[in-house]
Write a protein that holds these residues in place. Structure first.
Motif, PDB file in Angstrom:
ATOM      1  N   ARG A 163      74.358  21.398  37.719  1.00  0.00           N
ATOM      2  CA  ARG A 163      74.310  20.524  38.898  1.00  0.00           C
ATOM      3  C   ARG A 163      74.919  19.196  38.479  1.00  0.00           C
ATOM      4  O   ARG A 163      74.379  18.502  37.608  1.00  0.00           O
ATOM      5  N   VAL A 164      76.071  18.828  39.087  1.00  0.00           N
ATOM      6  CA  VAL A 164      76.908  17.746  38.571  1.00  0.00           C
ATOM      7  C   VAL A 164      77.139  16.677  39.640  1.00  0.00           C
ATOM      8  O   VAL A 164      77.611  16.984  40.742  1.00  0.00           O
ATOM      9  N   VAL A 165      76.822  15.420  39.307  1.00  0.00           N
ATOM     10  CA  VAL A 165      77.163  14.297  40.180  1.00  0.00           C
ATOM     11  C   VAL A 165      78.578  13.835  39.850  1.00  0.00           C
ATOM     12  O   VAL A 165      78.904  13.601  38.676  1.00  0.00           O
ATOM     13  N   VAL A 217      79.303  11.680  45.278  1.00  0.00           N
ATOM     14  CA  VAL A 217      78.760  10.444  45.846  1.00  0.00           C
ATOM     15  C   VAL A 217      79.852   9.482  46.285  1.00  0.00           C
ATOM     16  O   VAL A 217      79.567   8.387  46.749  1.00  0.00           O
ATOM     17  N   GLY A 218      81.130   9.886  46.143  1.00  0.00           N
ATOM     18  CA  GLY A 218      82.233   9.089  46.660  1.00  0.00           C
ATOM     19  C   GLY A 218      82.632   7.951  45.751  1.00  0.00           C
ATOM     20  O   GLY A 218      82.543   8.039  44.521  1.00  0.00           O
ATOM     21  N   LEU A 219      83.102   6.844  46.363  1.00  0.00           N
ATOM     22  CA  LEU A 219      83.479   5.658  45.596  1.00  0.00           C
ATOM     23  C   LEU A 219      82.252   5.137  44.869  1.00  0.00           C
ATOM     24  O   LEU A 219      81.202   4.937  45.477  1.00  0.00           O
ATOM     25  N   ALA A 220      82.382   4.922  43.573  1.00  0.00           N
ATOM     26  CA  ALA A 220      81.181   4.632  42.793  1.00  0.00           C
ATOM     27  C   ALA A 220      81.495   3.764  41.588  1.00  0.00           C
ATOM     28  O   ALA A 220      82.629   3.727  41.092  1.00  0.00           O
ATOM     29  N   SER A 266      79.793  25.111  44.360  1.00  0.00           N
ATOM     30  CA  SER A 266      79.754  24.514  45.693  1.00  0.00           C
ATOM     31  C   SER A 266      80.027  23.026  45.609  1.00  0.00           C
ATOM     32  O   SER A 266      79.960  22.430  44.528  1.00  0.00           O
ATOM     33  N   LEU A 267      80.326  22.426  46.750  1.00  0.00           N
ATOM     34  CA  LEU A 267      80.567  20.983  46.841  1.00  0.00           C
ATOM     35  C   LEU A 267      79.769  20.429  48.004  1.00  0.00           C
ATOM     36  O   LEU A 267      79.864  20.924  49.127  1.00  0.00           O
ATOM     37  N   THR A 268      78.971  19.390  47.735  1.00  0.00           N
ATOM     38  CA  THR A 268      78.201  18.720  48.780  1.00  0.00           C
ATOM     39  C   THR A 268      78.514  17.233  48.738  1.00  0.00           C
ATOM     40  O   THR A 268      78.424  16.607  47.678  1.00  0.00           O
TER      41      THR A 268
END
Length: 505
Positions: A71-73, A103-106, A172-174
């Motif tokens: 599970r990867v952020v 989490v997008g721009l980070a 998967s991608l969330t």
């Protein structure tokens, strides 16, 4: 299945579009950095998007090999190339059976924080940190709050460069929204400054511009934003608060606007640079010493970790001694200091480049520029009768140089450092500029200490084709300059592989 990456693919060819290009030199000691944007530049790219996909598949393969939940952020910094690179990386992670949480721009520390918030073992932050435009890279980990070290990076390099990928189903991608706001709230939670503190937030048009102002205001500071508008051309200078150009701009702003402190953040927000109320730049190792003195009053017998580029004043500071604090000097590098800080159960770790690592109850153990900013503002708040300059003035006297980096190719830089280590070890017990050499610390290059406490350091950069040089004198500014110009620079200059410096004292 992706083919084994190649190292010799030229841009503007069919092969460049369909085959993975990955140069092995991009696998550094504790993260990955490649020159990516070769368009309009003489320097050829070291990585293409298909190569990034191969990197993601290699990371997924390693995550499974390490036995952690896959599970990867993921997140990306504000560069024109970062989002498509993250997307390509995610494709590889998904092909390797990972559950990707984007989490997008980070900021890098936002991704690290999200590992706790989203209960993810792994992270993959696409950033070139403070490197110039055209560079890309990944900071990654599989054991929060730590990031990869040499062992994991070496295994990842072996998997990727040999094409030893393992594809798996179930990827998967969330997309995860709202993390930025939660991260800012988590850092500022519980901070209520009791007096007005006027802060310049300097971001060099990098990613931190979308975070710093709001976070510092939430703590109760009066914030003046400086280059906080996002502009991925970096029109003024590279967002790097260790470089003189950014520090000097912060200094001028403090003098002009009458601020209590200026806080500068690098391209991915895991570092913090400081200029005091008089406009004087305070290097991060001295800020660390100021924080250690302050914190040790409330946390008796605390342990602090510092890197080998840091001031020798930690060893002699009377406040730390009185409060029972111990200080451990360790290898330079965010991954090394982070790991050492957590292994020793230290309260905090400080690195001269501006990485600050706070463990509970202050932080979660990783490097975060905004958490460092919080600690600095709280230190000021706890000392209402004193300015930043006053607190700095309470330290012992030492003249420390800028961090200076002569160019030296990735293929040869470690060999040059080995030669320098041997040279300095042979000088142990002899004299340099009239003082006896009393210690040669080789935990990370050579840190050569003289009998009066002055020292010189030569080590290899972990993320660029450069060496790193720092000197410190306990005698005078002139002596500090002599340690560089009369000792280190000429000694390095004997080696043809050592090129021009990025900056000099």
């Amino acid at each position: 299945m992706l083919p084994k990456p190649r190292t010799d693919i030229a841009p503007n060819t069919l092969e460049f579009e369909i085959l993975p290009l990955v140069k092995p030199t991009g696998f550094r000691e504790y993260d990955a950095r490649w020159w990516f944007n070769g368009i309009g530049h003489e320097k050829a790219p070291e990585l293409n998007l298909t190569g990034v996909q191969a990197l993601g598949l290699g990371m997924a393969t390693l995550f499974h090999e390490l036995g952690v939940p896959p599970r990867v952020v993921t997140g990306h910094d504000f560069r024109s190339i970062s989002q498509p690179i993250k997307n390509a990386l995610s494709l590889g992670l998904i092909a390797g059976g990972c559950e990707v949480l984007d989490v997008g721009l980070a900021l890098s520390p936002m991704v690290y924080w999200s590992q706790f918030e989203l209960d993810a073992a792994c992270c993959a932050m696409v950033t070139a940190s403070h490197n110039e435009n055209g560079w890309t890279g990944v900071k990654m980990g599989a054991n929060r709050p730590l990031t990869f070290g040499p062992e994991e990076m070496g295994r990842l390099k072996e998997i990727v460069m040999n094409g030893r990928f393992v594809e798996r189903a179930g990827g998967s991608l969330t997309r995860i929204d709202g993390i930025r706001e939660k991260y800012i709230a988590a850092i500022s939670d519980g901070v209520k400054l009791s007096r007005p503190i006027r802060v310049i937030a300097a971001c060099g048009n990098g990613t931190a511009g979308a975070f710093a102002g709001g976070c510092l205001r939430a703590m109760g500071a009066e914030v003046i934003e400086m280059d906080c508008n996002l502009d991925n051309t970096f029109p003024k200078y590279n967002p790097n608060p260790e470089d003189a150009e950014m520090l000097h701009a912060m200094s001028e702003a403090v003098k002009e606007l009458g601020a209590d402190v200026a806080l500068g953040f690098d391209g991915d927000g895991d570092r913090c640079g400081v200029v005091d109320n008089t406009g004087e730049e305070i290097y991060a190792d001295k800020i660390g010493l100021m924080l250690a003195r302050d914190l040790s009053k409330n946390f008796a017998n605390a342990t602090f970790v510092v890197d080998v580029k840091s001031t020798g004043l930690y060893k002699t500071d009377p406040v730390l001694k009185a409060n029972g604090a111990t200080v451990d000097y360790y290898k330079t590098g965010h991954s090394y200091i982070k790991r050492r800080t957590n292994e020793l159960g230290a309260l905090a770790g400080f690195e001269k480049s501006g990485h600050f690592f706070f463990r509970p109850p202050i932080g979660l153990g990783y490097d975060c520029g905004l958490t460092a900013a919080k600690a600095i503002l709280e230190m000021l708040d706890r000392n209402p009768g004193k300015t930043m300059a006053d607190l700095k003035g309470e330290l012992g006297v030492a003249w420390t140089s800028l961090t200076m980096s002569p160019h030296c190719g990735d293929e040869v830089k470690y060999g040059i450092v080995d030669k320098m280590v041997a040279e300095y070890q042979a000088l142990n017990g002899t004299t340099i500029l009239g003082r006896k050499v009393v210690d040669v610390n080789t935990v990370n290059g050579a840190r050569v200490t003289l009998e009066d406490g002055s020292w010189v350091l030569v080590r290899a950069s972990s993320n660029k084709p450069e060496l790193v040089v720092v000197v410190e004198s306990m005698a005078s500014e002139a002596d500090m300059k002599d340690l560089f110009h009369k000792e280190v620079k000429p000694r390095l200059g004997k080696h043809a592989e050592v090129g021009a410096y990025n900056q000099e004292i």
